[in-house]
Motif scaffolding. Structure first.
Motif, PDB file in Angstrom:
ATOM      1  N   ILE A 246      70.681  53.966  79.803  1.00 54.65           N
ATOM      2  CA  ILE A 246      71.513  53.126  78.940  1.00 54.65           C
ATOM      3  C   ILE A 246      72.793  52.689  79.655  1.00 54.65           C
ATOM      4  N   VAL A 247      73.482  53.629  80.303  1.00 57.22           N
ATOM      5  CA  VAL A 247      74.764  53.323  80.942  1.00 57.22           C
ATOM      6  C   VAL A 247      74.577  52.513  82.225  1.00 57.22           C
ATOM      7  N   ARG A 248      73.540  52.807  82.997  1.00 59.81           N
ATOM      8  CA  ARG A 248      73.254  52.135  84.272  1.00 59.81           C
ATOM      9  C   ARG A 248      74.455  52.208  85.241  1.00 59.81           C
ATOM     10  N   PRO A 249      74.939  53.405  85.529  1.00 63.69           N
ATOM     11  CA  PRO A 249      76.093  53.515  86.431  1.00 63.69           C
ATOM     12  C   PRO A 249      75.732  53.107  87.850  1.00 63.69           C
ATOM     13  N   GLN A 250      76.725  52.698  88.602  1.00 64.89           N
ATOM     14  CA  GLN A 250      76.524  52.394  90.016  1.00 64.89           C
ATOM     15  C   GLN A 250      76.756  53.617  90.895  1.00 64.89           C
ATOM     16  N   ILE A 251      77.595  54.550  90.403  1.00 63.14           N
ATOM     17  CA  ILE A 251      77.855  55.791  91.119  1.00 63.14           C
ATOM     18  C   ILE A 251      77.758  56.943  90.130  1.00 63.14           C
ATOM     19  N   ILE A 252      77.109  58.024  90.551  1.00 62.71           N
ATOM     20  CA  ILE A 252      77.077  59.259  89.775  1.00 62.71           C
ATOM     21  C   ILE A 252      77.715  60.365  90.614  1.00 62.71           C
ATOM     22  N   ILE A 253      78.653  61.082  90.009  1.00 62.16           N
ATOM     23  CA  ILE A 253      79.248  62.252  90.654  1.00 62.16           C
ATOM     24  C   ILE A 253      78.682  63.501  90.005  1.00 62.16           C
ATOM     25  N   PRO A 254      77.817  64.247  90.699  1.00 62.48           N
ATOM     26  CA  PRO A 254      77.423  65.561  90.190  1.00 62.48           C
ATOM     27  C   PRO A 254      78.503  66.577  90.559  1.00 62.48           C
ATOM     28  N   LEU A 255      78.992  67.294  89.568  1.00 65.30           N
ATOM     29  CA  LEU A 255      80.025  68.302  89.800  1.00 65.30           C
ATOM     30  C   LEU A 255      79.368  69.677  89.851  1.00 65.30           C
TER      31      LEU A 255
ATOM     32  N   ASP B  85      79.371  51.263  79.313  1.00 65.30           N
ATOM     33  CA  ASP B  85      79.030  50.331  80.383  1.00 65.30           C
ATOM     34  C   ASP B  85      79.721  50.745  81.686  1.00 65.30           C
ATOM     35  N   ALA B  86      79.935  52.040  81.852  1.00 70.33           N
ATOM     36  CA  ALA B  86      80.697  52.545  82.995  1.00 70.33           C
ATOM     37  C   ALA B  86      79.992  52.299  84.322  1.00 70.33           C
ATOM     38  N   LYS B  87      80.789  52.019  85.343  1.00 74.47           N
ATOM     39  CA  LYS B  87      80.259  51.941  86.706  1.00 74.47           C
ATOM     40  C   LYS B  87      80.131  53.332  87.312  1.00 74.47           C
ATOM     41  N   LEU B  88      80.912  54.292  86.777  1.00 75.41           N
ATOM     42  CA  LEU B  88      80.926  55.659  87.288  1.00 75.41           C
ATOM     43  C   LEU B  88      80.525  56.635  86.184  1.00 75.41           C
ATOM     44  N   MET B  89      79.553  57.496  86.484  1.00 75.36           N
ATOM     45  CA  MET B  89      79.156  58.568  85.574  1.00 75.36           C
ATOM     46  C   MET B  89      79.418  59.902  86.250  1.00 75.36           C
ATOM     47  N   ILE B  90      79.977  60.836  85.497  1.00 76.39           N
ATOM     48  CA  ILE B  90      80.234  62.183  85.989  1.00 76.39           C
ATOM     49  C   ILE B  90      79.337  63.150  85.231  1.00 76.39           C
ATOM     50  N   VAL B  91      78.620  63.993  85.978  1.00 75.98           N
ATOM     51  CA  VAL B  91      77.673  64.922  85.362  1.00 75.98           C
ATOM     52  C   VAL B  91      78.019  66.343  85.787  1.00 75.98           C
TER      53      VAL B  91
ATOM     54  N   GLN C 280      67.195  56.951  92.794  1.00 75.59           N
ATOM     55  CA  GLN C 280      66.673  55.855  91.971  1.00 75.59           C
ATOM     56  C   GLN C 280      67.580  54.626  92.002  1.00 75.59           C
ATOM     57  N   GLY C 281      68.046  54.273  93.186  1.00 75.30           N
ATOM     58  CA  GLY C 281      68.854  53.075  93.361  1.00 75.30           C
ATOM     59  C   GLY C 281      70.322  53.233  93.018  1.00 75.30           C
ATOM     60  N   ILE C 282      70.743  54.447  92.673  1.00 72.20           N
ATOM     61  CA  ILE C 282      72.140  54.716  92.313  1.00 72.20           C
ATOM     62  C   ILE C 282      72.784  55.567  93.394  1.00 72.20           C
ATOM     63  N   LYS C 283      74.028  55.239  93.747  1.00 72.39           N
ATOM     64  CA  LYS C 283      74.767  56.059  94.711  1.00 72.39           C
ATOM     65  C   LYS C 283      75.176  57.373  94.052  1.00 72.39           C
ATOM     66  N   VAL C 284      74.890  58.478  94.724  1.00 73.00           N
ATOM     67  CA  VAL C 284      75.258  59.804  94.219  1.00 73.00           C
ATOM     68  C   VAL C 284      76.230  60.440  95.206  1.00 73.00           C
ATOM     69  N   PHE C 285      77.322  60.970  94.663  1.00 73.83           N
ATOM     70  CA  PHE C 285      78.389  61.521  95.508  1.00 73.83           C
ATOM     71  C   PHE C 285      78.790  62.892  94.978  1.00 73.83           C
ATOM     72  N   PRO C 286      78.244  63.975  95.530  1.00 80.15           N
ATOM     73  CA  PRO C 286      78.560  65.315  95.022  1.00 80.15           C
ATOM     74  C   PRO C 286      80.011  65.704  95.285  1.00 80.15           C
ATOM     75  N   MET C 287      80.593  66.405  94.319  1.00 81.35           N
ATOM     76  CA  MET C 287      81.957  66.918  94.466  1.00 81.35           C
ATOM     77  C   MET C 287      82.042  68.326  93.918  1.00 81.35           C
ATOM     78  N   PHE C 288      83.081  69.055  94.350  1.00 80.02           N
ATOM     79  CA  PHE C 288      83.320  70.391  93.808  1.00 80.02           C
ATOM     80  C   PHE C 288      83.568  70.313  92.304  1.00 80.02           C
ATOM     81  N   HIS C 289      83.075  71.308  91.577  1.00 82.50           N
ATOM     82  CA  HIS C 289      83.365  71.399  90.154  1.00 82.50           C
ATOM     83  C   HIS C 289      84.834  71.794  89.976  1.00 82.50           C
ATOM     84  N   PRO C 290      85.534  71.224  89.002  1.00 84.38           N
ATOM     85  CA  PRO C 290      86.942  71.611  88.785  1.00 84.38           C
ATOM     86  C   PRO C 290      87.136  73.105  88.564  1.00 84.38           C
TER      87      PRO C 290
END
Length: 205
Positions: free
Chosen positions: A111-120, A33-39, A146-156
């Motif tokens: 399923i998770v319905r995150p509010q923010i997704i971080i693509p790494l 049920d995370a608000k944040l998903m990291i991909v 699709q209604g979700i905030k996406v915030f790209p970041m550098f990959h570790p």
């Protein structure tokens, strides 16, 4: 459908060639049920051996980044574009990425319905942006998918290759970025239901 059932189905997946040399399917883990998903992009050697995402050197750095911002790893959901390790950690090819995101990632997001997704990194960013973009040009900014905030970041992994913490360095920018993510998470209210459409064919780390 829930994540456990979906993961069980994914473990038997042979939809693309990546299934032929995997040790484990690396489906994803974290708060359902995370608000944040990291991909991220895809599993590496250690992830393939353990069957868990981001547990190698990149994952250890990701944990430090999250911890530095006050975001427990257990509070987020972490997965990748592809669930099987590409040979020699190469970039997934377009067919592999499309197959895996259509079969698994879209359903995970539903399923998770995150509010923010971080693509790494660039591969994950391309999926959400729908085009090839430079992380250096778009990091630090939100866009909507699709209604979700996406915030790209550098990959570790990129940060490990660029260890400087000087102002303007990738590590310094990542520290600024993760603080903005935390601030935005804190400002967001309770999760709202979102309908995800199927896709057709610094100082502390």
């Amino acid at each position: 459908m829930n994540l456990e059932l979906l993961a069980a189905q994914a473990k038997a997946c042979v939809a693309c060639a990546l299934s032929r040399q995997r040790t484990h399917v690396v489906f994803g883990e974290g708060n359902p049920d995370a608000k944040l998903m990291i991909v991220g992009e895809g599993p590496g050697e250690e992830e393939d051996l353990q069957g868990r995402p981001f547990v190698g050197r990149s994952g250890q750095l990701l944990d430090k980044i999250l911890e530095a911002a006050g975001i427990p790893r257990t509070s987020v959901y972490i997965t990748n574009i592809v669930k099987c390790r590409p040979p020699q950690n190469r970039v997934p090819d377009p067919l592999e990425a499309k197959t895996c995101t259509t079969l698994w990632l879209i359903k995970q997001i539903q399923i998770v319905r995150p509010q923010i997704i971080i693509p790494l990194g660039a591969t994950a960013l391309e999926f959400f942006a729908g085009e090839k973009l430079s992380i250096t040009k778009v990091r630090g900014k939100f866009f909507e998918w699709q209604g979700i905030k996406v915030f790209p970041m550098f990959h570790p992994a990129y940060l490990l290759r660029n260890p400087s913490r000087e102002p303007g360095s990738p590590k310094h920018l990542t520290w600024l970025d993760i603080q903005l993510v935390k601030k935005t998470l804190d400002e967001l209210g309770p999760k709202q239901g979102v309908e995800i459409k199927a896709i057709q064919q610094d100082p502390l780390f």
